[in-house]
Scaffold this active site. Structure first.
Site, mmCIF file in Angstrom:
data_model
loop_
_atom_site.group_PDB
_atom_site.id
_atom_site.type_symbol
_atom_site.label_atom_id
_atom_site.label_comp_id
_atom_site.label_asym_id
_atom_site.label_seq_id
_atom_site.Cartn_x
_atom_site.Cartn_y
_atom_site.Cartn_z
ATOM 1 N N ASP A 101 -16.854 19.524 63.402
ATOM 2 C CA ASP A 101 -17.702 20.260 62.478
ATOM 3 C C ASP A 101 -19.000 19.642 62.942
ATOM 4 O OD1 ASP A 101 -17.379 21.776 59.526
ATOM 5 O OD2 ASP A 101 -19.381 20.996 59.859
ATOM 6 N N LYS B 30 -10.941 32.210 60.020
ATOM 7 C CA LYS B 30 -11.718 33.092 58.913
ATOM 8 C C LYS B 30 -12.112 34.318 59.747
ATOM 9 C CE LYS B 30 -14.885 30.793 56.602
ATOM 10 N NZ LYS B 30 -14.757 30.636 55.169
ATOM 11 N N GLY C 186 -13.423 18.606 54.745
ATOM 12 C CA GLY C 186 -12.287 18.047 55.055
ATOM 13 C C GLY C 186 -10.942 18.525 54.297
ATOM 14 N N TRP D 128 -9.141 21.089 54.481
ATOM 15 C CA TRP D 128 -8.035 21.908 55.278
ATOM 16 C C TRP D 128 -7.485 20.713 55.993
ATOM 17 C CZ3 TRP D 128 -8.158 27.040 58.116
ATOM 18 C CH2 TRP D 128 -8.466 28.244 57.176
ATOM 19 N N ASP E 72 -20.883 20.545 67.932
ATOM 20 C CA ASP E 72 -21.108 22.001 67.832
ATOM 21 C C ASP E 72 -20.060 22.706 68.756
ATOM 22 O OD1 ASP E 72 -21.860 24.648 67.932
ATOM 23 O OD2 ASP E 72 -24.138 24.450 68.211
ATOM 24 N N ASP F 276 -11.816 27.332 60.219
ATOM 25 C CA ASP F 276 -12.737 27.913 59.117
ATOM 26 C C ASP F 276 -14.081 28.108 59.208
ATOM 27 O OD1 ASP F 276 -12.400 28.979 56.188
ATOM 28 O OD2 ASP F 276 -12.517 26.775 55.383
HETATM 29 C C1 LIG Z 1 -16.237 26.981 54.618
HETATM 30 S S1 LIG Z 1 -16.869 25.655 55.567
HETATM 31 C C2 LIG Z 1 -15.199 24.912 56.125
HETATM 32 C C3 LIG Z 1 -14.345 24.016 54.802
HETATM 33 C C4 LIG Z 1 -13.249 23.373 55.127
HETATM 34 N N1 LIG Z 1 -12.138 24.223 55.791
HETATM 35 C C5 LIG Z 1 -12.592 22.518 54.224
HETATM 36 O O1 LIG Z 1 -11.477 22.757 53.596
HETATM 37 O O2 LIG Z 1 -13.092 21.682 53.728
HETATM 38 C C6 LIG Z 1 -17.400 26.021 57.292
HETATM 39 C C7 LIG Z 1 -17.728 24.984 58.247
HETATM 40 O O3 LIG Z 1 -17.959 25.438 59.354
HETATM 41 C C8 LIG Z 1 -18.896 24.671 60.223
HETATM 42 N N2 LIG Z 1 -19.254 25.184 61.268
HETATM 43 C C9 LIG Z 1 -20.102 26.507 61.268
HETATM 44 N N3 LIG Z 1 -20.475 26.682 62.533
HETATM 45 C C10 LIG Z 1 -19.895 25.788 63.480
HETATM 46 C C11 LIG Z 1 -19.917 25.238 64.774
HETATM 47 N N4 LIG Z 1 -20.716 26.128 65.792
HETATM 48 N N5 LIG Z 1 -19.298 24.127 65.260
HETATM 49 C C12 LIG Z 1 -18.751 23.451 64.222
HETATM 50 N N6 LIG Z 1 -18.597 23.520 63.015
HETATM 51 C C13 LIG Z 1 -19.278 24.707 62.524
HETATM 52 C C14 LIG Z 1 -19.859 24.308 59.371
HETATM 53 O O4 LIG Z 1 -20.632 23.352 59.490
HETATM 54 C C15 LIG Z 1 -18.869 24.462 57.734
HETATM 55 O O5 LIG Z 1 -18.858 22.638 57.404
#
Ligand SMILES: C[S@@+](CC[C@H](N)C(=O)[O-])C[C@H]1O[C@@H](n2cnc3c(N)ncnc32)[C@H](O)[C@@H]1O
Length: 231
Positions: A106, A186, A83, A85, A122, A146
Site C-alpha cells: 500500500d 474493485k 489490513g 482483507w 506505490d 481493493d
Molecule cells: C479502500 S482502501 C483498502 C482497504 C483494505 N482492503 C482493507 O480491507 O483494509 C484502498 C487503499 O488503496 C491504496 N492505494 C491507492 N492507490 C495505490 C497505489 N497506487 N499503490 C498502492 N496502494 C494504493 C490506498 O492507499 C488505500 O489504503
C-alpha cells in the site's frame, strides 16, 4: 461534538443514531463522513470482531459467495491498508498455522499482521511489479486489489484513473498467477466494460461482478471476480 444517542420511536429495536452537533473545525464533507462512520453498523461490527476495516466484510461476502480462499493459498493484496482483507485472507488460508503466503502493498504503512509480508510501495511505480514478484518468490493463486485512487471530482479523470489501476492489476495478475488462479478487483460501475472485460474473459474461465452488501448502496463501487486463470 457528539450528541447522546437517541432511541428509536416506538421502542422498536432500531440502532441508536449518533448525531453530530456542528463542529466548526470540520468541513461539511468531513462532518458527513464522521456522522456516517458513527452510524455505520459495519464499522461497529468490525470493531467488535477485531477487523481493521469495514472493508473486511466485503471480502468475506465475496469469498462466501464465490469460495476462492482455500488453505495454503498464495495471495497478493494490492492496496492493503489498513489490513482488513489481509486479515480475512490470513484466517481463511491458515497463515497462522504456517500455511500459504500473503504479500501485501500500500501507499500507506500498516501495523504488522502476523505472517503477512508487507511493503509500503506505490503500485504505479515501474519497479513495483518486480519488487512484488521478488517478495512472492513464485506464483500466486489469488491477486486481489481493493486499490482506490484519490478522486479529483472530475468524473472522466477519476474514471480513467480507476480503469488504469485495474488494468495494471490485471496485467500483473497475468504475470504471476498460477493456472486456475483468481483475480478480484474493485471497479466502479462501467469500469469493466469494453476491452477490460474482453481481456478478462479471454484469460479466465469465469468472470462475474459482485456488489457486497457491505459496499455502500450509494457508491458506484463493485468488484470484478475472475476465476479459472487459463495460464
Ligand atoms: C479502500 S482502501 C483498502 C482497504 C483494505 N482492503 C482493507 O480491507 O483494509 C484502498 C487503499 O488503496 C491504496 N492505494 C491507492 N492507490 C495505490 C497505489 N497506487 N499503490 C498502492 N496502494 C494504493 C490506498 O492507499 C488505500 O489504503
Amino acid at each position: 461534538m457528539i450528541d447522546k444517542p437517541e432511541a428509536g420511536k416506538g421502542g422498536e429495536a432500531r440502532p441508536l443514531k449518533v448525531r453530530l452537533k456542528k463542529a466548526r473545525k470540520l468541513s461539511s464533507s468531513s462532518q458527513k463522513w464522521l456522522q456516517r462512520q458513527l452510524n455505520d453498523p459495519y464499522v461497529a461490527r468490525a470493531k467488535r470482531e477485531g477487523w481493521r476495516s469495514r472493508a473486511a466484510f466485503k471480502l468475506i461476502e465475496i469469498d462466501d459467495k464465490v469460495k476462492i480462499l482455500k488453505p495454503g493459498m498464495r495471495v497478493v493484496d494490492l492496496g492493503a491498508a489498513p489490513g482488513g482483507w489481509s486479515q480475512v485472507a490470513a484466517q481463511r488460508i491458515g497463515l497462522e498455522n504456517g500455511r500459504g503466503r500473503i504479500v501485501a502493498i500500500d501507499l500507506l504503512e500498516i501495523d504488522p499482521i502476523a505472517g503477512v509480508d508487507f511493503a509500503q510501495m506505490d503500485f504505479l511505480k515501474d519497479d513495483a511489479p518486480e519488487a512484488l514478484k521478488a517478495m512472492l518468490g513464485g506464483s500466486a493463486d489469488l491477486v486481489m486489489s481493493d486499490m482506490a485512487a484519490n478522486t479529483t471530482g472530475h468524473r472522466p479523470t477519476d474514471h480513467l484513473r480507476i480503469v488504469g489501476l485495474v488494468e495494471l492489476a490485471i496485467d500483473f495478475a497475468r504475470q504471476v498467477l498460477a493456472p486456475n488462479g483468481a483475480f478480484i478487483a474493485k471497479v466502479f460501475q462501467g469500469g469493466t466494460e469494453g476491452t477490460l472485460l474482453t481481456a478478462l474473459k479471454r484469460d479466465f474461465t469465469t468472470v462475474r461482478h459482485v456488489k457486497p452488501q457491505a459496499s455502500r448502496a450509494d457508491s458506484a463501487e463493485l468488484y470484478v471476480v475472475a476465476t479459472g486463470f487459463r495460464g
